[in-house]
Scaffold this motif. Structure first.
Motif, short mmCIF file in Angstrom:
data_model
loop_
_atom_site.label_atom_id
_atom_site.label_comp_id
_atom_site.label_asym_id
_atom_site.label_seq_id
_atom_site.Cartn_x
_atom_site.Cartn_y
_atom_site.Cartn_z
N LYS A 2 67.07 98.43 75.74
CA LYS A 2 66.20 97.30 75.42
C LYS A 2 66.22 96.26 76.53
O LYS A 2 67.27 95.89 77.05
CB LYS A 2 66.67 96.67 74.11
N LYS A 3 65.03 95.80 76.92
CA LYS A 3 64.90 94.76 77.93
C LYS A 3 64.52 93.44 77.26
O LYS A 3 63.78 93.42 76.28
CB LYS A 3 63.84 95.12 78.96
N ILE A 4 65.02 92.34 77.80
CA ILE A 4 64.67 91.02 77.30
C ILE A 4 64.02 90.26 78.45
O ILE A 4 64.62 90.11 79.52
CB ILE A 4 65.90 90.25 76.76
N LYS A 5 62.82 89.81 78.23
CA LYS A 5 62.07 89.08 79.26
C LYS A 5 61.88 87.64 78.78
O LYS A 5 61.22 87.40 77.78
CB LYS A 5 60.74 89.77 79.53
N LEU A 23 73.85 83.45 75.80
CA LEU A 23 73.93 84.11 74.49
C LEU A 23 73.44 85.56 74.56
O LEU A 23 74.09 86.47 74.03
CB LEU A 23 73.13 83.32 73.46
N ILE A 24 72.31 85.77 75.21
CA ILE A 24 71.76 87.13 75.26
C ILE A 24 72.67 88.06 76.05
O ILE A 24 72.88 89.21 75.67
CB ILE A 24 70.34 87.10 75.87
N SER A 25 73.25 87.55 77.14
CA SER A 25 74.10 88.41 77.98
C SER A 25 75.40 88.78 77.30
O SER A 25 76.11 89.68 77.76
CB SER A 25 74.39 87.72 79.32
N SER A 26 75.73 88.13 76.19
CA SER A 26 76.93 88.51 75.45
C SER A 26 76.67 89.72 74.56
O SER A 26 77.61 90.29 74.00
CB SER A 26 77.44 87.33 74.61
#
Length: 383
Positions: A2-5, A23-26
């Motif tokens: 999954k990618k987050i943009k 937060l997302i990188s955790s």
């Protein structure tokens, strides 16, 4: 994978990005995150807040609204192509997000802001294509705008707000989907000492509809000329060369209290802004009930002072109603309309042990809000 943009079309609201990244990188490898933003501000210090992340260089940083496709075509062809693209409902062909987003529909698009209206159109396009969309709603009153409400109610749109006050406002309006996101991570080591000359921070460029600067000038004049309290400075941390800023500076000169102010004549980059903010001992929000202009900060808009004071472990000086609405009673110094001078005087006389106790409570409050934010982000990522 999954990618987050993460997308920010505007040249503001960047103070949220370090918390999003943290937060997302955790929950996902950092090289799965793409960041679309104005590169000028990235170069002016914002990237330093991500420097502790091992693979930060893999984050894609580009201006989302600037492309070269149309520049490469002759004008008549370009205009025809742009017309066709718009007829089909696509964003502008120059839109870098549109050009780069080619991943599977499970990928997540985070719109750090969806104002003005043209940004809503872009978010609607991707939501209509089946992408999962996260949006930050900075102004809760947009729920009364039919276009925004219909978009926010989509099942693949996840809404985040910046304070519990805004969430309650939306709930009263019949909207129950809002999640709390507290942008209080700034990747810094808190300053624990106190200055010999107490300093108060007022953040942001000077505009009358954002803060009650008249109340500040009156308070400083009272402290200096009536109370004989002079061991302090007020730092206006933002561009003071706006039209309103020039008026304020002239008024301060007339009252001969310019020695108690520090001004900046330019736009501060993020490193300088936060260094100056962290150098201060207290933070002034300057929003009260003395004018209807400040009503949004008591209803549907979170003052940036709230989250930044918590993030930097600073004691905020707030209107008592604003303190209660934002859950800061007991960990802020409060005042009623027309009583800012008394609150600042209280800060100047605050015993060190009381100050340290209050800061310890602020730290715990920050941990609690970031924990809730982390849980909310994790839940959305896992859906």
């Amino acid at each position: 994978m999954k990618k987050i943009k993460i997308v920010e079309y505007n040249r503001y609201h960047y103070e949220l990005l370090p918390t999003w990244i943290q937060l997302i990188s955790s929950f996902t490898p950092i090289d799965n995150i793409c960041l679309f933003m104005y590169p000028g501000l990235a170069r002016k210090g914002l990237s330093s807040f991500f420097s502790q992340l091992p693979n930060f260089r893999s984050i894609f940083v580009t201006d989302p609204s600037r492309g070269i496709v149309l520049r490469m075509l002759r004008l008549p062809i370009a205009l025809l192509l742009r017309g066709f693209i718009r007829f089909k409902g696509y964003p502008d062909i120059n839109d870098q997000v549109f050009l780069k987003v080619r991943g599977p529909k499970k990928d997540l698009l985070v719109f750090n802001s969806i104002e003005p209206q043209n940004l809503l159109k872009k978010a609607e396009f991707f939501a209509g294509k089946g992408y999962r969309i996260v949006v930050v709603l900075h102004n809760g009153n947009l729920i009364h705008n039919n276009s925004y409400r219909l978009f926010l109610q989509r099942p693949n749109v996840y809404v985040f707000v910046l304070s519990g006050m805004v969430k309650k406002y939306l709930q009263k309006a019949g909207f129950q989907k809002a999640n709390l996101f507290a942008p209080q991570y700034f990747n810094y080591k808190p300053r624990n000492d106190i200055s010999e000359r107490i300093s108060f921070a007022v953040q942001g460029s000077v505009f009358f509809d954002r803060r009650n600067y008249d109340s500040l000038i009156n308070a400083i004049n009272f402290l200096v000329n009536r109370n004989n309290e002079t061991n302090f400075l007020v730092k206006i941390i933002g561009n003071s060369m706006t039209d309103h800023g020039k008026i304020i500076r002239e008024e301060i000169l007339k009252k001969q209290i310019e020695g108690f102010f520090v001004f900046f004549d330019y736009f501060l980059d993020y490193n300088e802004f936060y260094n100056e903010f962290d150098s201060c001992d207290y933070v002034l929000a300057l929003q009260d009930r003395m004018s209807i202009m400040y009503s949004p900060y008591f209803e549907y808009k979170c003052s940036s002072t709230i989250n930044q004071s918590l993030g930097f472990n600073k004691i905020a000086i707030l209107h008592e109603e604003q303190s209660i609405l934002n859950g800061l009673e007991g960990i802020s110094i409060t005042y009623r309309d027309g009583q800012l001078a008394e609150a600042m005087s209280h800060a100047l006389k605050q015993p060190v042990e009381d100050r340290e106790l209050m800061k310890a409570m602020i730290k715990e409050r920050r941990k609690h809000l970031l924990k809730i934010s982390r849980e909310n982000v994790e839940r959305v990522l896992n859906e």
